[in-house]
Design an enzyme around this catalytic site. Structure first.
Site, PDB file in Angstrom:
ATOM      1  N   TYR A   1       4.529  19.309 -22.786  1.00 31.76           N
ATOM      2  CA  TYR A   1       3.059  19.590 -23.149  1.00 31.76           C
ATOM      3  C   TYR A   1       2.036  18.448 -22.705  1.00 31.76           C
ATOM      4  O   TYR A   1       0.898  18.671 -22.495  1.00 31.76           O
ATOM      5  CB  TYR A   1       2.714  19.837 -24.603  1.00 31.76           C
ATOM      6  CG  TYR A   1       3.471  20.857 -25.123  1.00 31.76           C
ATOM      7  CD1 TYR A   1       3.793  21.862 -24.472  1.00 31.76           C
ATOM      8  CD2 TYR A   1       3.313  21.153 -26.705  1.00 31.76           C
ATOM      9  CE1 TYR A   1       4.511  23.108 -24.892  1.00 31.76           C
ATOM     10  CE2 TYR A   1       3.921  22.264 -27.149  1.00 31.76           C
ATOM     11  CZ  TYR A   1       4.446  23.253 -26.317  1.00 31.76           C
ATOM     12  OH  TYR A   1       4.994  24.143 -26.964  1.00 31.76           O
TER      13      TYR A   1
ATOM     14  N   LYS B   1      18.729  20.192 -24.816  1.00 31.73           N
ATOM     15  CA  LYS B   1      19.226  20.970 -23.897  1.00 31.73           C
ATOM     16  C   LYS B   1      20.330  20.361 -22.950  1.00 31.73           C
ATOM     17  O   LYS B   1      19.761  20.070 -21.639  1.00 31.73           O
ATOM     18  CB  LYS B   1      18.283  22.013 -23.295  1.00 31.73           C
ATOM     19  CG  LYS B   1      18.935  23.191 -22.342  1.00 31.73           C
ATOM     20  CD  LYS B   1      19.677  23.949 -23.149  1.00 31.73           C
ATOM     21  CE  LYS B   1      19.958  25.263 -22.358  1.00 31.73           C
ATOM     22  NZ  LYS B   1      20.957  26.284 -22.928  1.00 31.73           N
TER      23      LYS B   1
ATOM     24  N   ASP C   1      19.199  26.616 -27.888  1.00 32.81           N
ATOM     25  CA  ASP C   1      19.520  28.106 -27.836  1.00 32.81           C
ATOM     26  C   ASP C   1      20.628  28.523 -29.393  1.00 32.81           C
ATOM     27  O   ASP C   1      20.400  29.423 -29.992  1.00 32.81           O
ATOM     28  CB  ASP C   1      20.164  28.622 -26.468  1.00 32.81           C
ATOM     29  CG  ASP C   1      21.220  27.829 -25.788  1.00 32.81           C
ATOM     30  OD1 ASP C   1      21.315  26.903 -26.530  1.00 32.81           O
ATOM     31  OD2 ASP C   1      21.796  28.209 -24.966  1.00 32.81           O
TER      32      ASP C   1
ATOM     33  N   ASP D   1       8.181  23.212 -31.635  1.00 29.53           N
ATOM     34  CA  ASP D   1       6.831  24.010 -31.804  1.00 29.53           C
ATOM     35  C   ASP D   1       7.598  25.554 -31.955  1.00 29.53           C
ATOM     36  O   ASP D   1       7.210  26.238 -32.811  1.00 29.53           O
ATOM     37  CB  ASP D   1       6.074  23.942 -30.441  1.00 29.53           C
ATOM     38  CG  ASP D   1       4.775  24.832 -30.491  1.00 29.53           C
ATOM     39  OD1 ASP D   1       4.622  25.345 -31.653  1.00 29.53           O
ATOM     40  OD2 ASP D   1       4.056  24.989 -29.512  1.00 29.53           O
TER      41      ASP D   1
ATOM     42  N   ASP E   1       8.292  27.626 -36.051  1.00 28.94           N
ATOM     43  CA  ASP E   1       7.638  28.679 -35.990  1.00 28.94           C
ATOM     44  C   ASP E   1       8.699  29.781 -36.622  1.00 28.94           C
ATOM     45  O   ASP E   1       8.430  30.449 -37.504  1.00 28.94           O
ATOM     46  CB  ASP E   1       7.000  29.317 -35.020  1.00 28.94           C
ATOM     47  CG  ASP E   1       5.523  28.619 -34.859  1.00 28.94           C
ATOM     48  OD1 ASP E   1       5.114  27.863 -35.849  1.00 28.94           O
ATOM     49  OD2 ASP E   1       4.773  28.968 -33.917  1.00 28.94           O
TER      50      ASP E   1
END
Length: 358
Positions: free
Chosen positions: A142, A191, A224, A248, A252
């Site tokens: 970001y 990851k 994942d 992020d 959620d």
């Protein structure tokens, strides 16, 4: 003790829910012998209407001079046509940057009284769950280099993921310290099978854990797989630490399996004791001013403030226990009443009932 708190009521239901949290804090102050001084400042759409800017200089200075910050919510369709740098949401990035808030704490707790509202099967959540997601807030993709360039197939866009060892170290320490106050278990999400930044992330997290936090269990999980495990067996998670983008997304997802976004608080922290505390939901302008907004997430955000900024664990526990009692007694707000047949309570009624239980 005396504490100075900056109030950023914001837009939509923000003023209502912040005022509810203030009422609760005032009662806590009376009960435990503390004095909380509240100073309001403008932010978001309200600030645009008054000053033309989403984050006035006075607001930044006021927050920097406070012991902590309580935020309602910002934004709404009224300001959707403004350019990006003038929209209410721009104020959130600005105030986080000004306060140096690099950590976001997002609890995701399934209250037993609300287990019927969880979208997961009853056998999966029969024992509930209590997860703390520790998200790095100021680094990663970001905030990396971005732009457009000519590529093999013409114009292409790029965003760069970048993390320094320092950024990873400091968020890892927050996670390990948080785990020490909970169940002593950290799961680091990355990851590392693909990304170089994740390989540095994994290496650094384990070095910090092994050298400084041998009493805390630390394991790795690919992002994942983590997304799958959150809906398969959420109770396995205690403290989760991860990067900005992964945090992020996963926070959620975690919020949705609790049954109601209106119940979830959050904290954004820096290396000092000053933090910014806010509910994770939005400004909900469609229900503003109707006395039907659920103030519990903001009240619980105030409890987080007491715990993480002021080290007032007993006082924080009192608020959290009062919310537990409210729910266990079968009381509900409009967003969590479901098909129970119960009459939902309004914002002011909820606040009064929680105060009654302090």
């Amino acid at each position: 003790m005396e504490y100075n708190i900056a109030l950023l009521r914001g837009d939509g239901i923000g003023p209502e829910i912040v005022d509810s949290a203030v009422e609760v804090l005032e009662v806590i102050g009376e009960k435990y012998g503390h004095k909380f001084n509240f100073t309001p400042y403008l932010i978001g759409g309200a600030a645009i209407d008054e000053t033309g800017e989403p984050l006035p200089k006075e607001t930044v200075e006021g927050c920097l001079n406070s012991d902590s910050v309580l935020l309602g919510a910002v934004g709404g369709p009224k300001w959707d046509t403004l350019p990006g740098d003038k929209r209410p949401e721009k104020a959130l990035l600005g105030i986080r940057s000004a306060l140096g808030l690099f950590t976001n704490l997002r609890p995701a707790k399934l209250y037993p009284a609300l287990s019927g509202d969880c979208p997961l099967r009853p056998d999966i959540v029969k024992n509930g769950f209590d997860i703390m997601i520790v998200r790095e807030l100021t680094g990663g993709i970001y905030f990396g280099d971005r732009g457009y360039r000519e590529g093999k197939y013409g114009q292409e866009a790029y965003d760069t993921e970048c993390y320094s060892r320092m950024e990873i170290e400091r968020i890892a320490r927050v996670a390990f310290e948080t785990a020490r106050k909970r169940n002593g278990n950290v799961i680091s999400i990355d990851k590392a099978n693909v990304l170089e930044t994740s390989r540095l992330w994994r290496k650094t997290v384990h070095e910090i854990g092994e050298s400084d936090y041998p009493d805390v269990k630390c394991q790795d999980m690919l992002v994942d797989n983590a997304a799958m495990q959150l809906v398969k067996n959420p109770a396995q998670f205690d403290v989760v630490v991860t990067s900005n983008m992964f945090g992020d997304i996963l926070s959620d997802e975690a919020s949705q399996i609790t049954g109601s976004i209106g119940m979830l608080p959050s904290a954004s922290l820096n290396e000092s004791t000053r933090g910014m505390y806010e509910p994770i939901h939005g400004s909900a302008p469609d229900i503003a001013g109707q006395n039907i907004a659920n103030p519990i997430a903001t009240i619980l955000s105030a409890a987080m403030m007491l715990r993480y900024s002021f080290s007032l664990a007993e006082e924080a526990n009192a608020i959290e226990n009062a919310v537990d009692s409210f729910l266990n007694d079968g009381l509900r707000t409009a967003d969590i009443v479901g098909d129970s047949g119960k009459t939902p309570l309004g914002t002011t009624e909820v606040t009064a009932e929680i105060i009654k239980r302090l």
